[in-house]
Scaffold this motif. Structure first.
Motif, PDB file in Angstrom:
ATOM      1  N   SER A  45       0.863  -1.244  -0.234  1.00  0.00           N
ATOM      2  CA  SER A  45       0.075  -0.032   0.183  1.00  0.00           C
ATOM      3  C   SER A  45       0.889   1.111   0.001  1.00  0.00           C
ATOM      4  CB  SER A  45      -0.961   0.040   1.154  1.00  0.00           C
ATOM      5  OG  SER A  45      -0.032   0.056   2.397  1.00  0.00           O
ATOM      6  N   ARG A  63      -0.965  -6.029  -3.711  1.00  0.00           N
ATOM      7  CA  ARG A  63      -0.408  -4.824  -2.683  1.00  0.00           C
ATOM      8  C   ARG A  63      -1.012  -5.061  -1.465  1.00  0.00           C
ATOM      9  NH1 ARG A  63      -2.319  -0.850  -7.287  1.00  0.00           N
ATOM     10  NH2 ARG A  63      -0.460  -0.791  -8.603  1.00  0.00           N
ATOM     11  N   GLU A 116      -6.692   0.396  -7.580  1.00  0.00           N
ATOM     12  CA  GLU A 116      -5.477  -0.055  -8.061  1.00  0.00           C
ATOM     13  C   GLU A 116      -4.916   1.054  -9.060  1.00  0.00           C
ATOM     14  OE1 GLU A 116      -7.359  -3.672  -6.427  1.00  0.00           O
ATOM     15  OE2 GLU A 116      -8.127  -1.932  -7.672  1.00  0.00           O
ATOM     16  N   THR A 173     -11.071  -2.663  -2.354  1.00  0.00           N
ATOM     17  CA  THR A 173     -10.801  -4.098  -2.727  1.00  0.00           C
ATOM     18  C   THR A 173     -11.827  -4.725  -3.550  1.00  0.00           C
ATOM     19  OG1 THR A 173     -11.804  -4.732  -0.937  1.00  0.00           O
ATOM     20  CG2 THR A 173      -9.531  -4.455  -0.629  1.00  0.00           C
ATOM     21  N   ASN A 230      -5.424  -4.733  -4.822  1.00  0.00           N
ATOM     22  CA  ASN A 230      -5.256  -4.295  -3.484  1.00  0.00           C
ATOM     23  C   ASN A 230      -5.663  -5.572  -2.654  1.00  0.00           C
ATOM     24  OD1 ASN A 230      -4.409  -1.792  -4.110  1.00  0.00           O
ATOM     25  ND2 ASN A 230      -6.416  -0.709  -4.114  1.00  0.00           N
ATOM     26  N   PRO A 254      -7.915   0.858   1.470  1.00  0.00           N
ATOM     27  CA  PRO A 254      -7.862   0.169   0.223  1.00  0.00           C
ATOM     28  C   PRO A 254      -9.431   0.180  -0.393  1.00  0.00           C
ATOM     29  CG  PRO A 254      -7.865  -1.659   1.828  1.00  0.00           C
ATOM     30  CD  PRO A 254      -7.852  -0.317   2.461  1.00  0.00           C
ATOM     31  N   PHE A 299      -2.125  -4.433   2.587  1.00  0.00           N
ATOM     32  CA  PHE A 299      -2.397  -3.448   3.533  1.00  0.00           C
ATOM     33  C   PHE A 299      -2.166  -3.693   4.781  1.00  0.00           C
ATOM     34  CE2 PHE A 299      -4.005  -1.578  -0.340  1.00  0.00           C
ATOM     35  CZ  PHE A 299      -4.051  -0.186  -0.239  1.00  0.00           C
TER      36      PHE A 299
END
Length: 326
Positions: free
Chosen positions: A116, A171, A129, A285, A236, A283, A173
């Motif tokens: 992140s 990515r 994203e 998602t 994410n 995020p 988080f």
């Protein structure tokens, strides 16, 4: 059964991934600079030791008949990227190029563990994203990890475009859970609490994060490797529940029975211009849910309880040094 290589497989995320892959019957090789801790060695897994900055060592660890390379190796943690910023760049960027070269020769699927942090301090949360990257100056060490991970993503997508390599970027988080080095909010607070020490909170603790339990994160990582629809995509991977840092610290002190008195750290006074914190990190998602069918299943309190229980059962972890800033 797949033949897989996990770089950084002795680390926190990599170790959990190795356990998952081995349990489902994959042929797993770990490539890591150090030996696996005895308590974390997984039966049946091959462990190769070497420096990811050495292309010969990488080539020796990644066979040409490999199916998937999970590239988890990186320098992670505020304490480390403030103390050794050059290592962050060399390992996260040059190491990624070496892994790509070898995965390309093998024609293997590559999954890159990103962060992140690539979004920097973009205030427009939640981040999709394709959200913009907003960073501070290059003279501020705080941004070296963000930049190195973004460069690794550019390498991965560039290599895919040039050579047709199937790749996916995940990515993460704010991952937490058993085995994590005691240098992060959840792990360090548990580590201190179970040794009878007050937790450390940076500034006022009002910063918010979306804490993601390790097993949920591994679910997404494996799904990204298995699903052809994930090729060429980034995802994410994180909780969508925004929690102030002070609140998770208070939760841990409540569950461990430690008085909630905190040790405050003024990051401006302690680190000056070398560090800049983020107020929020959230995020979006939806893409992971739509394409991978993935979502968080572990509430924060449940994940913290599991981590505390594991820590109590593993005195070797409690004996590790407190490696956060104070």
């Amino acid at each position: 059964m797949a033949k897989v290589v996990v770089t950084g497989g002795n680390g926190f995320i990599g170790g959990h991934l190795v356990s998952r892959l081995a349990a489902r019957g994959d042929d797993v090789t770990v490539f890591d600079p150090g030996p696996v801790p005895p308590d974390l060695a997984v039966p049946g897994v091959r462990y190769a030791t070497g420096d990811i900055r050495d292309p010969d060592a990488v080539a020796a660890a990644i066979p040409l008949d490999v199916d998937v390379v999970y590239h988890m190796a990186a320098v992670v943690g505020v304490d480390r990227y403030l103390s050794t910023p050059l290592d962050v760049v060399d390992i996260n960027v040059i190491g990624t190029r070496h892994v790509l070269d070898r995965a390309g020769r093998a024609g293997a699927k590559l999954v890159l563990a990103s962060s992140s942090e690539v979004f920097g301090r973009n205030p427009a949360v939640p981040w999709s994203e394709t959200a913009d990257r907003v960073l501070g100056p290059t003279g501020t060490d705080r941004w070296v990890y963000s930049t190195s991970k973004a460069m690794a993503e550019h390498l991965v997508f560039g290599f895919a475009a040039a050579h047709g390599l199937p790749v996916t970027v995940v990515r993460y988080f704010n991952a937490y859970g058993p085995r994590q080095r005691p240098a992060f909010v959840v792990s360090r607070t548990i580590h201190r609490a179970l040794r009878g020490l007050s937790p450390v909170v940076y500034d006022d603790g009002g910063q918010t994060r979306c804490f993601t339990y390790i097993e949920d994160l591994i679910d997404a990582t494996v799904a990204a490797a298995n699903d052809p629809k994930a090729d060429g995509e980034s995802f994410n991977v994180g909780s969508s529940v925004e929690t102030p840092v002070r609140s998770v610290v208070e939760l841990i002190t409540e569950l461990t029975g430690v008085p909630p008195t905190v040790v405050p750290v003024d990051t401006r006074e302690r680190l000056g211009d070398r560090y800049q914190d983020l107020t929020r990190r959230v995020p979006d998602t939806a893409k992971a849910a739509e394409i991978l069918g993935w979502e968080i299943t572990t509430p924060l309190e449940e994940g913290v309880r599991r981590t505390i229980d594991w820590a109590r059962d593993n005195p070797w972890w409690l004996a590790l040094p407190d490696s956060g800033l104070s």
